[in-house]
Design a protein around this motif. Structure first.
Motif, short mmCIF file in Angstrom:
data_model
loop_
_atom_site.label_atom_id
_atom_site.label_comp_id
_atom_site.label_asym_id
_atom_site.label_seq_id
_atom_site.Cartn_x
_atom_site.Cartn_y
_atom_site.Cartn_z
N TYR A 88 2.75 0.10 18.37
CA TYR A 88 1.87 0.49 17.26
C TYR A 88 0.55 1.05 17.78
N ARG A 89 0.18 2.22 17.27
CA ARG A 89 -1.08 2.85 17.70
C ARG A 89 -2.17 2.54 16.68
N THR A 90 -3.21 1.85 17.13
CA THR A 90 -4.31 1.53 16.21
C THR A 90 -5.40 2.62 16.25
N GLU A 91 -5.22 3.58 17.18
CA GLU A 91 -6.18 4.69 17.23
C GLU A 91 -5.44 5.98 16.89
N LEU A 92 -5.88 6.66 15.84
CA LEU A 92 -5.26 7.93 15.45
C LEU A 92 -6.37 8.98 15.35
N SER A 93 -5.97 10.25 15.53
CA SER A 93 -6.94 11.32 15.26
C SER A 93 -7.17 11.37 13.75
N ARG A 94 -8.23 12.05 13.34
CA ARG A 94 -8.51 12.17 11.91
C ARG A 94 -7.31 12.78 11.17
N GLU A 95 -6.69 13.82 11.79
CA GLU A 95 -5.56 14.50 11.16
C GLU A 95 -4.38 13.53 11.01
N GLU A 96 -4.10 12.77 12.07
CA GLU A 96 -2.98 11.82 12.02
C GLU A 96 -3.23 10.74 10.95
N PHE A 97 -4.48 10.28 10.89
CA PHE A 97 -4.86 9.23 9.92
C PHE A 97 -4.61 9.73 8.48
N PHE A 98 -5.13 10.92 8.18
CA PHE A 98 -4.98 11.48 6.83
C PHE A 98 -3.50 11.76 6.54
N HIS A 99 -2.77 12.28 7.53
CA HIS A 99 -1.36 12.62 7.32
C HIS A 99 -0.57 11.33 7.02
N THR A 100 -0.87 10.24 7.75
CA THR A 100 -0.15 8.99 7.53
C THR A 100 -0.45 8.46 6.12
N VAL A 101 -1.70 8.57 5.68
CA VAL A 101 -2.03 8.11 4.32
C VAL A 101 -1.26 8.96 3.30
N GLU A 102 -1.19 10.26 3.49
CA GLU A 102 -0.50 11.13 2.52
C GLU A 102 0.99 10.83 2.49
N THR A 103 1.59 10.61 3.66
CA THR A 103 3.05 10.47 3.70
C THR A 103 3.51 9.03 3.43
N CYS A 104 2.71 8.05 3.81
CA CYS A 104 3.14 6.64 3.66
C CYS A 104 2.34 5.92 2.57
N GLY A 105 1.25 6.51 2.11
CA GLY A 105 0.38 5.84 1.13
C GLY A 105 -0.62 4.92 1.80
N ILE A 106 -0.47 4.72 3.10
CA ILE A 106 -1.31 3.73 3.79
C ILE A 106 -1.39 4.04 5.27
N SER A 107 -2.60 3.86 5.83
CA SER A 107 -2.75 3.85 7.28
C SER A 107 -3.80 2.79 7.61
N LEU A 108 -3.44 1.91 8.55
CA LEU A 108 -4.38 0.87 9.01
C LEU A 108 -4.69 1.14 10.47
#
Ligand code: URA
Length: 403
Positions: A88-108
């Motif tokens: 599990y990666r707890t550090e994401l780029s801004r783009e990855e963070f936003f993309h994960t929220v859009e596709t999964c509804g959630i990013s922690l």
């Protein structure tokens, strides 16, 4: 120092907080579709509710773009728990963070960027001038980071009891009222629940142990106290983003556990962030700690005290937490509680299993665990899990004597 002596009005506190929030990056979540909601806990022992409540909310259509902190001292941190999931990666780029929220509804993820740097400086000053324990200063410190993190709504879990920062219910309510007023004045819908931290929450303390327990709750298993507090938090988060009345939001949250959608949402996010979601579904076990020891009851009776702070410190001795910012976490270390406050125990029965990778700490950990609990002849009065709910201009109290 003047604030410590004289306090501040709600408006003064709100203005200070907004200036602190704007002292660094202000995260703009407006390009995320749907309503974003954040959650903050003032910290507890065995408090893994983010891992349960946030996937429930995302499964019901809320958007969670959440940065979480690392643990320090007797309280754990969500990022350390997530980091125990293989890959599990707890550090994401801004783009990855936003993309994960859009596709999964959630990013922690872990805290990144430069959020509220004024808070770091003011906190360092408070630390050396003995002015940390001022309610307006605590409230502005916490809320400056929440405002900078960008969500449109904020649910606060203010813990009270032996393992909490706020030892009494009345102080917890005052802190909650101050933070709710700050959030609302900044245009963010904000509600606080005052929840119990006199005893640890759930039956697992430690990083991979807590992830496994959270997944169990999402599978419809797991301890009743943890399920109840998590559902209450999730329902209030859904309420804040307009998903219905409190009762309707509670049903939505329960349904997301029953139909498996909350667990599926958590698994999707974990996979999207490189983690092995099989540890959540039960297909794969976490690596177990090599050394374990049972702490046994010394007499018959009822468990009349479980000092949450002292038990949290035992978990640090075992390697599950940090004594200093530099300490390295042992993801498998921790405690499995077999007996909780109020339960009947028999001499020789196991109260808890201590788990660690460092055999040499077991004797000290066992001694401290025994000192943190008390066995009495009569069953103690039950404690409520949730003492109060604080909304703008409204406090509901749910009974319970407390302190
Ligand atoms: N947590 C914070 O972030 N700030 C405080 O002042 C106290 C607790």
């Amino acid at each position: 120092m003047a604030i410590w002596f004289s306090g501040m009005s709600d408006h003064e506190t709100a203005v200070l907080t907004q200036v602190m929030a704007r002292s660094g990056d202000m995260i703009d979540l407006s390009e995320i579709s749907g309503k974003t909601v954040d959650k903050h806990s003032t910290g507890g022992v065995g408090d893994k509710t983010t891992l349960i409540a946030c996937p429930i909310v995302a499964a019901c259509g809320g958007k969670i773009a959440k940065m979480s902190g690392r643990g320090l001292g007797h309280t754990g941190g969500t990022v350390d728990k997530l980091a125990s999931i293989p890959g599990y990666r707890t550090e994401l780029s801004r783009e990855e963070f936003f993309h994960t929220v859009e596709t999964c509804g959630i990013s922690l993820i872990g805290q990144s960027g430069n959020l509220a740097p004024a808070d770091k400086k003011l906190y360092a000053l408070r630390d050396v001038t003995a002015t940390v324990d001022s309610i307006p200063l605590i409230a502005s410190s916490i809320m400056s980071k929440k405002l900078a993190a960008g969500a449109s709504a904020i649910l606060l879990d203010v813990k009270t009891g032996s393992g909490a920062f706020m030892k009494t219910q009345e102080d917890a309510i005052r802190l909650a009222q101050t933070m709710v007023a700050i959030g609302e004045e900044a245009g963010r819908r904000t509600v606080a629940l005052i929840t119990d931290m006199d005893v640890p929450l759930g039956c697992g303390i430690g990083n991979s142990i807590e992830v496994a327990e959270s997944a169990a709750v999402l599978r419809g298993e797991g301890p009743a106290d943890l399920r109840e507090v998590s559902l209450a938090l999730a329902a209030n988060m859904l309420y804040l983003i307009g998903k219905g009345t409190e009762a309707e939001c509670r049903s939505l949250a329960e349904h997301a556990i029953e139909d498996g959608s909350a667990l599926a949402t958590l698994c999707r996010m974990v996979r999207a962030q490189g983690g092995d979601a099989r540890v959540l579904t039960g297909e794969r076990a976490f690596s177990a700690a090599p050394f374990v020891r049972e702490v046994r009851a010394t007499e018959d009776g009822f468990l009349t005290r479980m000092d949450a702070e002292a038990i949290g410190e035992v978990s640090v001795v075992l390697g599950a937490g940090r004594e200093t910012k530099e300490s390295v976490i042992d993801p498998a270390a921790g405690i499995l509680l077999h007996k909780k406050y109020g339960e009947r125990v028999q001499a020789g029965e196991s109260l808890a299993t201590l788990c660690t990778s460092r055999e040499e700490v077991l004797a000290e950990a066992e001694r401290r665990y025994q000192a943190a609990v008390e066995i009495g002849a009569a069953a103690p009065a039950p404690r409520p899990l949730i003492f109060a709910r604080v909304e703008k201009d409204r406090i509901e109290r749910f009974g319970g004597e407390g302190k």
